[in-house]
Design a protein around this motif. Structure first.
Motif, PDB file in Angstrom:
ATOM      1  N   PRO A  29      14.070  -4.873  -6.485  1.00 37.80           N
ATOM      2  CA  PRO A  29      12.759  -5.382  -6.044  1.00 37.80           C
ATOM      3  C   PRO A  29      12.131  -4.525  -4.948  1.00 37.80           C
ATOM      4  N   GLU A  30      12.950  -3.984  -4.032  1.00 38.46           N
ATOM      5  CA  GLU A  30      12.413  -3.136  -2.972  1.00 38.46           C
ATOM      6  C   GLU A  30      11.777  -1.881  -3.552  1.00 38.46           C
ATOM      7  N   ARG A  31      12.424  -1.316  -4.585  1.00 31.80           N
ATOM      8  CA  ARG A  31      11.874  -0.095  -5.200  1.00 31.80           C
ATOM      9  C   ARG A  31      10.594  -0.396  -5.957  1.00 31.80           C
ATOM     10  N   PHE A  32      10.507  -1.547  -6.588  1.00 35.35           N
ATOM     11  CA  PHE A  32       9.294  -1.903  -7.307  1.00 35.35           C
ATOM     12  C   PHE A  32       8.129  -2.101  -6.339  1.00 35.35           C
ATOM     13  N   SER A  33       8.381  -2.788  -5.224  1.00 40.47           N
ATOM     14  CA  SER A  33       7.296  -3.025  -4.266  1.00 40.47           C
ATOM     15  C   SER A  33       6.801  -1.717  -3.667  1.00 40.47           C
ATOM     16  N   VAL A  34       7.716  -0.782  -3.384  1.00 40.60           N
ATOM     17  CA  VAL A  34       7.302   0.530  -2.874  1.00 40.60           C
ATOM     18  C   VAL A  34       6.489   1.274  -3.935  1.00 40.60           C
ATOM     19  N   GLU A  44       2.746   2.737  -3.667  1.00 44.54           N
ATOM     20  CA  GLU A  44       2.411   4.127  -3.980  1.00 44.54           C
ATOM     21  C   GLU A  44       1.267   4.200  -4.987  1.00 44.54           C
ATOM     22  N   LEU A  45       1.253   3.266  -5.948  1.00 39.11           N
ATOM     23  CA  LEU A  45       0.131   3.227  -6.892  1.00 39.11           C
ATOM     24  C   LEU A  45      -1.165   2.861  -6.179  1.00 39.11           C
ATOM     25  N   ALA A  46      -1.049   1.965  -5.212  1.00 39.44           N
ATOM     26  CA  ALA A  46      -2.240   1.597  -4.445  1.00 39.44           C
ATOM     27  C   ALA A  46      -2.731   2.749  -3.599  1.00 39.44           C
ATOM     28  N   ALA A  47      -1.830   3.679  -3.266  1.00 37.24           N
ATOM     29  CA  ALA A  47      -2.231   4.831  -2.454  1.00 37.24           C
ATOM     30  C   ALA A  47      -3.177   5.753  -3.208  1.00 37.24           C
ATOM     31  N   MET A  48      -3.274   5.589  -4.530  1.00 37.79           N
ATOM     32  CA  MET A  48      -4.236   6.373  -5.298  1.00 37.79           C
ATOM     33  C   MET A  48      -5.660   6.051  -4.873  1.00 37.79           C
ATOM     34  N   GLU A  49      -5.831   4.869  -4.279  1.00 37.99           N
ATOM     35  CA  GLU A  49      -7.148   4.461  -3.784  1.00 37.99           C
ATOM     36  C   GLU A  49      -7.176   4.509  -2.256  1.00 37.99           C
ATOM     37  N   ALA A  99      -1.403 -12.770   1.745  1.00 40.95           N
ATOM     38  CA  ALA A  99      -1.023 -11.876   2.845  1.00 40.95           C
ATOM     39  C   ALA A  99      -2.131 -11.721   3.865  1.00 40.95           C
ATOM     40  N   GLN A 100      -3.373 -12.140   3.509  1.00 40.38           N
ATOM     41  CA  GLN A 100      -4.523 -12.086   4.423  1.00 40.38           C
ATOM     42  C   GLN A 100      -4.753 -10.671   4.956  1.00 40.38           C
ATOM     43  N   GLY A 101      -4.636  -9.697   4.066  1.00 41.72           N
ATOM     44  CA  GLY A 101      -4.949  -8.322   4.421  1.00 41.72           C
ATOM     45  C   GLY A 101      -3.845  -7.574   5.131  1.00 41.72           C
ATOM     46  N   ASP A 102      -2.683  -8.186   5.310  1.00 41.50           N
ATOM     47  CA  ASP A 102      -1.561  -7.520   5.977  1.00 41.50           C
ATOM     48  C   ASP A 102      -0.745  -6.754   4.934  1.00 41.50           C
ATOM     49  N   LEU A 103      -0.697  -5.415   5.066  1.00 43.10           N
ATOM     50  CA  LEU A 103      -0.017  -4.599   4.065  1.00 43.10           C
ATOM     51  C   LEU A 103       1.479  -4.875   4.023  1.00 43.10           C
ATOM     52  N   ASP A 104       2.105  -5.090   5.193  1.00 43.49           N
ATOM     53  CA  ASP A 104       3.537  -5.340   5.208  1.00 43.49           C
ATOM     54  C   ASP A 104       3.868  -6.674   4.546  1.00 43.49           C
ATOM     55  N   ARG A 105       3.062  -7.695   4.809  1.00 41.44           N
ATOM     56  CA  ARG A 105       3.281  -8.985   4.158  1.00 41.44           C
ATOM     57  C   ARG A 105       3.025  -8.878   2.665  1.00 41.44           C
ATOM     58  N   PHE A 106       2.049  -8.072   2.287  1.00 40.23           N
ATOM     59  CA  PHE A 106       1.761  -7.882   0.866  1.00 40.23           C
ATOM     60  C   PHE A 106       2.946  -7.207   0.166  1.00 40.23           C
ATOM     61  N   ARG A 107       3.523  -6.179   0.812  1.00 41.99           N
ATOM     62  CA  ARG A 107       4.667  -5.486   0.217  1.00 41.99           C
ATOM     63  C   ARG A 107       5.849  -6.431   0.055  1.00 41.99           C
ATOM     64  N   LYS A 108       6.125  -7.231   1.071  1.00 44.30           N
ATOM     65  CA  LYS A 108       7.227  -8.184   0.980  1.00 44.30           C
ATOM     66  C   LYS A 108       6.942  -9.266  -0.063  1.00 44.30           C
ATOM     67  N   GLY A 109       5.668  -9.646  -0.191  1.00 43.12           N
ATOM     68  CA  GLY A 109       5.301 -10.615  -1.218  1.00 43.12           C
ATOM     69  C   GLY A 109       5.528 -10.069  -2.616  1.00 43.12           C
ATOM     70  N   VAL A 110       5.170  -8.781  -2.834  1.00 42.02           N
ATOM     71  CA  VAL A 110       5.422  -8.150  -4.138  1.00 42.02           C
ATOM     72  C   VAL A 110       6.923  -8.090  -4.418  1.00 42.02           C
ATOM     73  N   GLU A 111       7.696  -7.792  -3.398  1.00 42.78           N
ATOM     74  CA  GLU A 111       9.149  -7.729  -3.546  1.00 42.78           C
ATOM     75  C   GLU A 111       9.727  -9.087  -3.949  1.00 42.78           C
ATOM     76  N   SER A 112       9.284 -10.158  -3.258  1.00 40.16           N
ATOM     77  CA  SER A 112       9.787 -11.505  -3.585  1.00 40.16           C
ATOM     78  C   SER A 112       9.341 -11.940  -4.967  1.00 40.16           C
ATOM     79  N   TRP A 113       8.103 -11.613  -5.327  1.00 44.54           N
ATOM     80  CA  TRP A 113       7.594 -11.989  -6.653  1.00 44.54           C
ATOM     81  C   TRP A 113       8.385 -11.284  -7.758  1.00 44.54           C
ATOM     82  N   PHE A 114       8.635  -9.996  -7.590  1.00 46.40           N
ATOM     83  CA  PHE A 114       9.365  -9.255  -8.620  1.00 46.40           C
ATOM     84  C   PHE A 114      10.808  -9.735  -8.716  1.00 46.40           C
ATOM     85  N   ASP A 115      11.409 -10.080  -7.567  1.00 47.30           N
ATOM     86  CA  ASP A 115      12.776 -10.603  -7.580  1.00 47.30           C
ATOM     87  C   ASP A 115      12.834 -11.909  -8.367  1.00 47.30           C
TER      88      ASP A 115
END
Length: 337
Positions: free
Chosen positions: A123-128, A132-137, A166-182
Motif C-alpha cells: 500500500p505504501e508503494r501504491f500511494s507513492v 508521482e502520477l499527480a506530480a505530472m500536474e 484530507a482538506q487539501g493536506d497532501l500528507d493526509r491524502f497520501r495516507k488516505g490513499v494508502e489506507s484505501w488501497f490496503d
C-alpha cells in the motif's frame, strides 16, 4: 492415541498434497498476479461495452478465462521507472492509466514469460505511485482529479473522496490513499480465497479418489495393527502359550519373519499402496513403481468404500493448517515464534 494420531497424520499428508497441487497450479499459471492486475485494470481504466471487466465473475472464469484467456498483466520492462514522467492521456485509451502505474512500480518486478510477475503491491508503494502520477500536474491534485474524470477512470471517485476528506493536506491524502488501497487488497484477497476454496474442493476430491483413501478402512487397519503389536509384546510376558498363539496367526511357521514383515508395513503404507499408482520398496533391490488400475477401480466402484471416501474428502476440506494444529495438540509440540 494411536488411532487418533494415525488418522491425523494421514489427513495432514493428503491435505499438504492438495495444498501443494493448488500452489503449483497457481504459480504455473500466475493466477495471483493476473488476479491483481485484472483488478487494477478495472479500477484504473474502467469497464465499458468495449472493455469488459477483467476480474472473473464466476468460478468458471477463474479456472478457464483467467488462466488461459487474455492476460491482464502489462508486459515486463527491465528498465527502472523513468525520471521524466509520461503524460496523462487526453482521452481514454484502454490500458494507458495502468501502464503509467506500472512505470512507477516496476522496480520491484522481474520477468515471467514476458509479463510482469508482480502479485502484490505494498500500500505504501501504491500511494507513492499515485503521488508521482499527480506530480505530472505539478502536484496539483484537483487538476489531476479532473484529468481522471476526463478519461472516465473509476479511480477518480475514490481519490476525490479522499482529497476532500484530507482538506487539501497532501500528507493526509497520501495516507488516505494508502489506507484505501490496503482495504481494497484485503477485499480482493477475500474474493480470491473464495474462488480458491472451490479449486481446493475439486483437488481434494481428485486426491481422495486417486489414492482411494477409505477413512473407515484406515481406522480399522490402525486398530488391527495396534492389536497385533500388543500380542507381539505379550509374548515376552505370557511365555510359550502366547508364542504358540502367535505362531498360529502366522502361516509360515516361524513367526519372526512374519512379525518383521507386518510391522514394516504400517497402516498408512498399506492404504497408500492401494492407489492408482503405488511405489514398493523391497528389502533388497531398487524401489519400483507399479500400476494398480484393476484393484483401484474395484475399490472405487465398491459402494461399501464410499462412506470412507466421503469421510476422507470432508477431512481434507479442513485444510493442512487445521490438521497440523490438531497434530501439535496431540503430540504436545509447541510452535516457536
Amino acid at each position: 492415541m494411536d488411532l487418533a494420531l494415525g488418522l491425523v497424520v494421514a489427513f495432514l499428508l493428503l491435505s499438504l498434497l492438495v495444498s501443494g497441487l493448488n500452489e503449483a497450479f497457481v504459480r504455473l499459471l500466475s493466477i495471483r498476479s493476473k488476479f491483481l492486475w485484472a483488478y487494477l485494470r478495472d479500477t484504473l481504466d474502467g469497464v465499458g461495452e468495449k472493455s469488459p471487466s477483467w476480474l472473473p465473475a464466476s468460478v468458471r472464469d477463474v479456472l478457464l478465462a483467467l488462466p488461459f484467456g487474455r492476460d491482464p498483466r502489462p508486459r515486463h520492462s527491465d528498465k527502472p521507472a523513468p525520471a521524466q514522467l509520461g503524460e496523462m492521456p487526453a482521452a481514454k485509451t484502454g490500458d494507458s492509466m495502468m501502464n503509467l502505474l506500472y512505470e512507477r512500480v516496476r522496480e520491484i518486478d522481474h520477468a515471467k514469460r514476458g509479463r510482469t510477475s508482480i502479485a502484490n503491491i505494498p500500500p505504501e508503494r501504491f500511494s507513492v505511485a499515485v503521488m508521482e502520477l499527480a506530480a505530472m500536474e505539478n502536484g496539483d491534485i484537483p487538476e489531476f482529479l479532473k484529468k481522471l474524470q476526463r478519461i472516465d477512470s473509476p479511480l477518480y471517485g475514490h481519490l476525490k473522496g479522499l482529497w476532500e476528506s484530507a482538506q487539501g493536506d497532501l500528507d493526509r491524502f497520501r495516507k488516505g490513499v494508502e489506507s484505501w488501497f490496503d482495504g481494497e487488497m484485503q477485499r480482493l484477497s477475500m474474493l480470491y480465497r473464495r474462488y480458491v476454496k472451490w479449486v481446493l474442493a475439486v483437488l481434494g476430491l481428485v486426491v481422495t479418489l486417486l489414492f482411494s483413501m477409505d477413512g473407515f478402512e484406515y481406522a480399522k487397519t490402525l486398530l488391527r495393527d495396534n492389536a497385533f503389536r500388543a500380542s507381539v509384546t505379550a509374548v515376552t510376558e505370557a511365555g510359550p502359550d502366547a508364542y504358540d498363539e502367535l505362531r498360529r496367526q502366522c502361516t509360515g511357521g516361524d513367526p519372526v519373519p512374519c512379525v518383521t514383515e507386518l510391522l514394516s508395513e504400517p497402516a498408512l503404507v498399506k492404504v497408500m499402496g492401494q492407489a492408482m499408482v503405488s511405489v514398493s520398496i523391497p528389502a533388497q533391490g531398487e524401489p519400483s513403481v507399479q500400476g494398480n488400475l484393476p484393484v483401484w477401480w474395484d475399490r472405487i466402484t465398491t459402494p461399501s468404500h464410499w462412506p470412507g471416501f466421503l469421510l476422507t474428502y470432508v477431512a481434507l476440506l479442513f485444510g493442512a493448517p487445521f490438521w497440523w494444529d490438531v497434530f501439535r495438540r496431540i503430540t504436545g509440540i509447541r510452535s516457536r515464534r
